[in-house]
Design a protein around this motif. Structure first.
Motif, PDB file in Angstrom:
ATOM      1  N   PHE A 136       0.825  -1.206   0.000  1.00  0.00           N
ATOM      2  CA  PHE A 136       0.000   0.000   0.000  1.00  0.00           C
ATOM      3  C   PHE A 136       0.859   1.255   0.000  1.00  0.00           C
ATOM      4  CE2 PHE A 136      -2.307  -3.386   2.307  1.00  0.00           C
ATOM      5  CZ  PHE A 136      -3.187  -3.694   1.275  1.00  0.00           C
ATOM      6  N   LEU A 137       2.034   1.171   0.609  1.00  0.00           N
ATOM      7  CA  LEU A 137       2.979   2.277   0.533  1.00  0.00           C
ATOM      8  C   LEU A 137       3.423   2.497  -0.906  1.00  0.00           C
ATOM      9  CD1 LEU A 137       4.818   4.357   1.982  1.00  0.00           C
ATOM     10  CD2 LEU A 137       6.498   2.516   2.265  1.00  0.00           C
ATOM     11  N   TRP A 194       1.780   1.526  -3.599  1.00  0.00           N
ATOM     12  CA  TRP A 194       0.560   1.963  -4.310  1.00  0.00           C
ATOM     13  C   TRP A 194       0.389   3.466  -4.155  1.00  0.00           C
ATOM     14  CZ3 TRP A 194      -4.698  -1.061  -3.646  1.00  0.00           C
ATOM     15  CH2 TRP A 194      -5.731  -0.366  -4.256  1.00  0.00           C
ATOM     16  N   GLY A 195       0.431   3.943  -2.936  1.00  0.00           N
ATOM     17  CA  GLY A 195       0.242   5.363  -2.689  1.00  0.00           C
ATOM     18  C   GLY A 195       1.344   6.210  -3.303  1.00  0.00           C
ATOM     19  N   CYS A 242      -4.153   4.736   2.415  1.00  0.00           N
ATOM     20  CA  CYS A 242      -3.160   3.662   2.484  1.00  0.00           C
ATOM     21  C   CYS A 242      -3.080   3.079   3.892  1.00  0.00           C
ATOM     22  CB  CYS A 242      -1.797   4.173   2.026  1.00  0.00           C
ATOM     23  SG  CYS A 242      -1.742   4.574   0.260  1.00  0.00           S
ATOM     24  N   TRP A 292      -3.800  -0.797   4.971  1.00  0.00           N
ATOM     25  CA  TRP A 292      -2.812  -1.532   5.764  1.00  0.00           C
ATOM     26  C   TRP A 292      -3.444  -2.144   7.010  1.00  0.00           C
ATOM     27  CZ3 TRP A 292       0.339   1.468   9.794  1.00  0.00           C
ATOM     28  CH2 TRP A 292       1.110   0.588  10.568  1.00  0.00           C
ATOM     29  N   GLY A 316      -9.953   1.667  -1.975  1.00  0.00           N
ATOM     30  CA  GLY A 316      -8.725   2.328  -2.422  1.00  0.00           C
ATOM     31  C   GLY A 316      -8.619   2.391  -3.930  1.00  0.00           C
ATOM     32  N   THR A 357      -8.400   5.753  -6.172  1.00  0.00           N
ATOM     33  CA  THR A 357      -7.281   5.936  -7.097  1.00  0.00           C
ATOM     34  C   THR A 357      -7.773   6.245  -8.501  1.00  0.00           C
ATOM     35  OG1 THR A 357      -5.892   4.431  -5.784  1.00  0.00           O
ATOM     36  CG2 THR A 357      -5.221   4.846  -8.059  1.00  0.00           C
TER      37      THR A 357
END
Length: 230
Positions: A112-113, A115-116, A142, A146, A173, A177
């Motif tokens: 997710f880190l 992804w962000g 994010c 998580w 999410g 996005t």
């Protein structure tokens, strides 16, 4: 609230969702604004825990109510206000997930880190004065994904349905996005339909994660399953 009333709330919410999609791009803004919050409000009714329930047991359904308020604001084109309200909803989701487990599980944060970071790298050059609000919001999204991932497979989490929570968080999410990319980077005519379908699917899965196991009340689970894992 009776099971029948909960089911009728879902039927009404599904009807509102279909009407919204059918009218999207055609109906005037006030009509769409009236319809848009109804599906998530219906999910909140369906997921609301029976009495007696503690406030932590209500945090996830309350996040659905707050999300519905965000839907209304975005439908009225109050973008920054809508982002602020959805930020509050994500904080409530995080608080709800932390009731299940407080284990850090940092490796589950990594996808997710990335992804962000990848999404923000695409958006940052075109955000202008919205750079900071969008950055803060993306951190919250994010973090929410998580903490949902931290629940998955955690048998010590009382009453947690980590698989539903994770699926819902990831779909939410993905919707956010796609919405951000459509609004700020590459507009796509059909994006609003996919954004809403992903969003409603995510919220439905999150609502399902709040529902007690069959025959076991949310209040019983909270009071008798023991404290959340540290």
């Amino acid at each position: 609230m009776t099971s029948s009333a909960r089911r009728w709330a879902l039927v009404a919410g599904a009807g509102a969702a279909l009407a919204y999609l059918a009218l999207l791009g055609q109906a005037p803004r006030p009509a769409l604004a009236a319809l848009k919050p109804l599906p998530v409000l219906a999910l909140a009714v369906w997921a609301w825990p029976p009495a007696p329930a503690t406030w932590p047991a209500r945090w996830l359904p309350l996040a659905l109510v707050v999300s519905a308020a965000g839907d209304l604001l975005l439908a009225l084109d109050a973008f920054l206000a809508g982002v602020a309200v959805f930020l509050a909803a994500h904080v409530l989701y995080i608080a709800a997930f932390l009731q299940g487990t407080r284990r850090l599980r940092p490796w589950r944060a990594l996808p997710f880190l990335l992804w962000g970071a990848a999404t923000f790298a695409l958006l940052a050059p075109v955000l202008g004065r919205l750079l900071v609000p969008v950055a803060v919001y993306m951190v919250a999204v994010c973090a929410m994904m998580w903490r949902a991932a931290a629940l998955a497979g955690d048998r010590a989490a009382p009453g947690a349905r980590g698989g539903w929570a994770l699926a819902g968080a990831v779909l939410f999410g993905a919707s956010d996005t796609l919405l951000a990319l459509h609004r700020f980077h590459t507009p796509w005519p059909d994006a609003p339909y996919l954004v809403m379908l992903l969003y409603w699917a995510g919220q439905a899965a999150l609502a399902r994660s709040a529902r007690p196991a069959s025959g076991i009340s949310a209040g019983f689970q909270y009071h008798h399953a023991g404290p959340p894992a540290a």
